[in-house]
Motif scaffolding. Structure first.
Motif, short mmCIF file in Angstrom:
data_model
loop_
_atom_site.label_atom_id
_atom_site.label_comp_id
_atom_site.label_asym_id
_atom_site.label_seq_id
_atom_site.Cartn_x
_atom_site.Cartn_y
_atom_site.Cartn_z
N MET A 1 -93.30 -3.04 -6.96
CA MET A 1 -94.16 -3.52 -8.06
C MET A 1 -94.08 -5.03 -8.13
N SER A 2 -95.24 -5.66 -8.30
CA SER A 2 -95.25 -7.12 -8.33
C SER A 2 -94.86 -7.63 -9.71
N GLY A 3 -94.47 -8.87 -9.74
CA GLY A 3 -93.99 -9.47 -10.99
C GLY A 3 -95.11 -9.89 -11.90
N TRP A 4 -94.72 -10.23 -13.10
CA TRP A 4 -95.68 -10.79 -14.05
C TRP A 4 -95.01 -11.79 -14.98
N GLN B 1 -90.05 -7.91 -38.67
CA GLN B 1 -91.19 -7.20 -39.23
C GLN B 1 -92.52 -7.91 -38.98
N GLN B 2 -92.44 -9.11 -38.39
CA GLN B 2 -93.66 -9.85 -38.06
C GLN B 2 -93.86 -9.99 -36.56
N VAL B 3 -93.12 -9.22 -35.76
CA VAL B 3 -93.31 -9.20 -34.31
C VAL B 3 -94.32 -8.11 -33.98
N THR B 4 -95.37 -8.43 -33.24
CA THR B 4 -96.41 -7.42 -32.98
C THR B 4 -95.90 -6.35 -32.00
N PRO B 5 -96.46 -5.14 -32.06
CA PRO B 5 -96.06 -4.09 -31.12
C PRO B 5 -96.25 -4.48 -29.66
N GLU B 6 -97.32 -5.22 -29.33
CA GLU B 6 -97.52 -5.56 -27.92
C GLU B 6 -96.43 -6.51 -27.42
N VAL B 7 -95.95 -7.38 -28.29
CA VAL B 7 -94.86 -8.28 -27.89
C VAL B 7 -93.56 -7.49 -27.74
N SER B 8 -93.29 -6.58 -28.67
CA SER B 8 -92.09 -5.74 -28.55
C SER B 8 -92.12 -4.94 -27.25
N ALA B 9 -93.30 -4.45 -26.86
CA ALA B 9 -93.42 -3.66 -25.62
C ALA B 9 -93.11 -4.52 -24.40
N VAL B 10 -93.60 -5.75 -24.40
CA VAL B 10 -93.30 -6.65 -23.28
C VAL B 10 -91.81 -6.93 -23.19
N LEU B 11 -91.17 -7.16 -24.33
CA LEU B 11 -89.73 -7.46 -24.32
C LEU B 11 -88.94 -6.26 -23.82
N ALA B 12 -89.45 -5.05 -24.06
CA ALA B 12 -88.75 -3.85 -23.60
C ALA B 12 -88.90 -3.63 -22.10
N GLU B 13 -89.95 -4.20 -21.50
CA GLU B 13 -90.21 -4.01 -20.06
C GLU B 13 -89.74 -5.17 -19.21
N ALA B 14 -89.44 -6.30 -19.84
CA ALA B 14 -89.11 -7.50 -19.08
C ALA B 14 -87.76 -7.36 -18.36
N THR B 15 -87.65 -8.02 -17.21
CA THR B 15 -86.35 -8.15 -16.53
C THR B 15 -85.67 -9.46 -16.92
N LEU C 1 -92.16 -19.29 -13.80
CA LEU C 1 -93.18 -19.05 -12.78
C LEU C 1 -92.54 -18.67 -11.45
N THR C 2 -91.43 -19.32 -11.12
CA THR C 2 -90.74 -19.01 -9.86
C THR C 2 -90.23 -17.57 -9.87
N MET C 3 -89.66 -17.15 -10.98
CA MET C 3 -89.13 -15.78 -11.05
C MET C 3 -90.26 -14.75 -11.00
N ALA C 4 -91.38 -15.03 -11.67
CA ALA C 4 -92.50 -14.09 -11.63
C ALA C 4 -93.04 -13.97 -10.20
N ALA C 5 -93.10 -15.12 -9.50
CA ALA C 5 -93.56 -15.10 -8.11
C ALA C 5 -92.60 -14.32 -7.21
N ASP C 6 -91.34 -14.24 -7.61
CA ASP C 6 -90.34 -13.47 -6.86
C ASP C 6 -90.36 -12.00 -7.24
N GLY C 7 -91.29 -11.58 -8.08
CA GLY C 7 -91.42 -10.16 -8.40
C GLY C 7 -90.74 -9.73 -9.68
N ARG C 8 -90.19 -10.69 -10.44
CA ARG C 8 -89.55 -10.36 -11.71
C ARG C 8 -90.61 -10.19 -12.80
N ARG C 9 -90.22 -9.46 -13.86
CA ARG C 9 -91.10 -9.32 -15.03
C ARG C 9 -90.56 -10.25 -16.11
N VAL C 10 -91.24 -11.35 -16.31
CA VAL C 10 -90.68 -12.47 -17.07
C VAL C 10 -91.42 -12.66 -18.39
#
Lengths: 264, 264
Positions: free
Chosen positions: B1-4, B16-30, B66-75
Motif C-alpha cells: 500500500m502506498s503512503g499518504w 469534543q471539537q475534533v472531527t470524526p474524519e480527523v480522528s479516523a486519520v489519526l487512527a490509521e496513521a503510522t 513529505l519524505t516519509m509519505a514518499a517512503d510509503g508511510r501514512r503520515v
C-alpha cells in the motif's frame, strides 16, 4: 430540569465533519430549529421535534427557539458550517437583545462548526494561509456601496478574501459587479477558486483567474476564495492529478525561506 | 500500500471539537508530525511513531513529512485549530513547491479543524457574525509596517478583526503598538475580547474596550477579537451571569429588523 438553547454548526455537509460536542447536543435535544435543509440533516427520532422554516425567517426562528427554551425545552438551533459566520448565532442574539428580559437568564451556548470557508480552503490547498478577510456578498444585508468599499480596501490591504452568498436568482448582477471591482483592484491574473457543495457528493472545485472567471461559475452553494498577490499554484502530477494546489505562503518572503531550507 | 499525507486540524484543545474524519486519520496513521504540544495530544499506540519538533521548524517538519509519505508511510501532520489558518498547511505546500518533483504525485489531503477564532467567537457570542478579517500579529512573518497598514485599512472597512499570535516574550512591544493603532483608528469605546486557552481547563474570556485594554491581557495562547462599529453587548442575568454576550448584527440596520419582528 430547566431548558437550554444551543446554537450549533453542522459543518458544510459531511457527517464526518460534525464535531462530537454538536452530535451530543443533537442527541439530547427535544427540539431542532432551523432552515429546512439543515433541520433535515438531523435524523428523526422519538422525542425530537424538528421545526424547519424558510430562508429569511431567521429572527422569527430565533424567537421561537428562545421561547421554547424558556418553556423548559432543550433546543438546538442548527446552521450549516459555523453558526457564528453569517448564520444563526447573530440572529439569536438580535432576538435576545430586544426580547423578554427573562431570556437573558437562559442557559445559552454557541458550539462552533467547520465553516464553509475553512472546508473550501482545505480542498483547494491553503489559500487562506496568510492574512485574509471574509465578506458576505448578499446585498439583502447591507448596501452595495459598502460591499464595494470593503472589496477595494481588502484589495489594498492585500488580504486573501473568502466570499459567502456570491450569487442568487434574486441578485444575478451583484457577483458580476464584484468580479469587475476585483479585476480593477487586483488585476486580471489574480487567482480565484470556486468551491461548490464542499464535502457533498456533487462537490466541485474550480481554480482560475479573475480574467477567466464568469458570474455563472458561482451560485448560492458556492464559496468563492480570491487569493492575495502572494497566492500561487502547484501543479499536481500522477493519476490523481486534478486542479492544481492553491496556497498562500505564511510570510511575505516565504519562498526564500523554503528554498534555503531545501538546499541545506 | 502506498503512503499518504494528511494535514489535519485538532481544534483548539477539547477532544469534543475534533472531527470524526480527523480522528479516523489519526487512527490509521503510522506517523504523526508536528509541534511538540500538538503531537502530544495524539495518544501513543503500537504502530504509531510520534515526531514532535520545536516551534519555528515548520519547513523542516514539512519536508520530513513529505519524505516519509514518499517512503510509503501514512503520515498525519497535526496543527492546533485549523491547519489552513496560520498553521502547517501552507508550510507543507511551501516545502512541496521547492521539493522533489515526485512529491507532486503524492496522495495529499488537508482536513479542516475548528479554528481558534471560531471557537473564541462562539464562547463570546457572535462577534464575527458580519464581515471580518483575520490577521497574524507576529512580525516574525512580515514587516510591522504591513501589519499597521492592514490594521488601518481593516478599521476603515469597518471589519471585525480576529488576531492570532498577539504577543510573545520575544515580541513584547508589538501588541502595545497594535492597541495604539486601533485606539486611533477605531476610538476608545470599541469592544475587544481576550479569549485565552479556549476549550482548555484554564479557559478565560474577558470583554472590555480598547480604552481599558492593556498589552498584558494577551499572551501567545490568547485569541483577540476586536468588534466592528456595530458590535455590541447584551448583559446576562441569573446565577450563571458572567461576561456579557458580544455580538455583531448580521446586517447594517439589523436592530430595526429585530425590533419590528418582536413587535409583530
Amino acid at each position: 430540569m430547566s431548558g437550554w438553547l444551543r446554537i450549533v454548526g453542522l459543518g458544510p455537509g459531511s457527517e464526518q465533519q460534525v464535531t462530537p460536542e454538536v452530535s451530543a447536543v443533537l442527541a439530547e435535544a427535544t427540539d431542532v430549529v432551523g432552515y429546512v435543509p439543515y433541520v433535515e440533516r438531523v435524523a428523526p427520532r422519538v422525542g425530537l421535534v424538528r421545526h424547519g422554516s424558510d430562508n429569511r425567517e431567521e429572527i422569527q426562528r430565533a424567537e421561537q427557539a428562545l421561547t421554547m427554551a424558556a418553556d423548559g425545552r432543550r433546543v438546538a438551533v442548527v446552521s450549516s458550517g459555523d453558526p457564528g459566520v453569517f448564520a444563526m448565532a447573530s440572529a439569536v442574539f438580535e432576538a435576545l437583545e430586544v426580547g423578554q428580559v427573562e431570556w437573558r437568564g437562559l442557559d445559552i451556548q454557541v458550539l462552533p462548526g467547520i465553516s464553509a470557508m475553512l472546508a473550501a480552503s482545505a480542498r483547494a490547498g491553503a489559500p487562506l494561509g496568510h492574512d485574509f478577510c471574509c465578506i458576505n456578498l448578499s446585498d439583502n444585508l447591507k448596501p452595495w456601496a459598502l460591499i464595494e468599499k470593503r472589496l477595494r480596501l481588502a484589495a489594498e490591504a492585500d488580504f486573501a478574501m473568502a466570499f459567502y452568498n456570491p450569487r442568487s436568482k434574486a441578485r444575478p448582477e451583484g457577483f458580476a459587479r464584484t468580479l469587475e471591482v476585483l479585476r480593477d483592484a487586483c488585476g486580471p491574473e489574480r487567482l480565484i477558486i470556486f468551491a461548490r457543495a464542499v464535502s457533498a457528493p456533487d462537490e466541485s472545485i474550480r481554480v482560475t483567474t479573475l480574467e477567466q472567471a464568469t458570474p455563472e461559475m458561482a451560485d448560492m452553494r458556492t464559496l468563492v476564495i480570491v487569493g492575495s498577490s502572494q497566492t500561487r499554484l502547484i501543479e499536481r502530477s500522477g493519476s490523481k492529478a486534478s486542479e492544481p494546489w492553491v496556497y498562500t505562503p505564511r510570510s511575505v518572503g516565504a519562498e526564500s525561506q523554503a528554498s534555503t531550507s531545501s538546499r541545506a
